[in-house]
Design a protein around this motif. Structure first.
Motif, PDB file in Angstrom:
ATOM      1  N   ALA A 113       0.803  -1.224   0.000  1.00 53.18           N
ATOM      2  CA  ALA A 113       0.000   0.000   0.000  1.00 53.18           C
ATOM      3  C   ALA A 113       0.837   1.276   0.000  1.00 53.18           C
ATOM      4  N   LEU A 114       2.125   1.168   0.301  1.00 54.20           N
ATOM      5  CA  LEU A 114       2.992   2.339   0.408  1.00 54.20           C
ATOM      6  C   LEU A 114       4.224   2.161  -0.463  1.00 54.20           C
ATOM      7  N   SER A 115       4.813   3.275  -0.852  1.00 55.05           N
ATOM      8  CA  SER A 115       6.090   3.203  -1.559  1.00 55.05           C
ATOM      9  C   SER A 115       7.189   2.907  -0.530  1.00 55.05           C
ATOM     10  N   VAL A 116       8.361   2.548  -1.007  1.00 51.75           N
ATOM     11  CA  VAL A 116       9.477   2.271  -0.103  1.00 51.75           C
ATOM     12  C   VAL A 116       9.821   3.511   0.719  1.00 51.75           C
ATOM     13  N   GLY A 117       9.819   4.673   0.086  1.00 54.84           N
ATOM     14  CA  GLY A 117      10.110   5.909   0.808  1.00 54.84           C
ATOM     15  C   GLY A 117       9.092   6.201   1.896  1.00 54.84           C
TER      16      GLY A 117
END
Length: 116
Positions: free
Chosen positions: A62-66
């Motif tokens: 659901a989220l980017s790595v950053g």
């Protein structure tokens, strides 16, 4: 349950283990050889990794790595400050507030595309 909520819950638990692995030996194993502290810390860190790896895998859906990394840093500071004050008996410093405000800025910049 949403992946972000599961990921945050696992990261919170993971950070408790991580904080103990990295810093509890300063109080509990003071005077012992560093190698003893290293092995004890590695033993504790195993549990941290058993929570952290699935937390990141679930969060990455659901989220980017950053974004995931910034969430991790906010959680780290949220766990570390009470640990250092209550467990290690370190004084609560205004610097923690400033660091927290910097992380609020980091959260804003990493998630601003979701806000705009």
């Amino acid at each position: 349950m949403k992946p972000i909520v599961i990921s945050i819950a696992l990261l919170l638990c993971s950070n408790v283990f991580m904080t103990f692995a990295w810093y509890a030996h300063l109080k509990e194993l003071n005077g012992k050889p560093w190698i003893v502290a290293a092995f004890v810390s590695w033993g504790i860190a195993l549990f941290e990794y058993l929570l952290q790896v699935p937390a990141n895998r679930i969060g990455y859906t659901a989220l980017s790595v950053g974004q995931l990394k910034i969430v991790q840093e906010v959680i780290t500071l949220s766990v570390f400050v009470p640990f250092s004050v209550m467990y290690l008996k370190e004084p609560l410093k205004l610097d923690y507030l400033w660091a927290g405000l910097c992380l609020v800025g980091a959260v804003f910049f990493m998630f601003r595309s979701k806000f705009v």
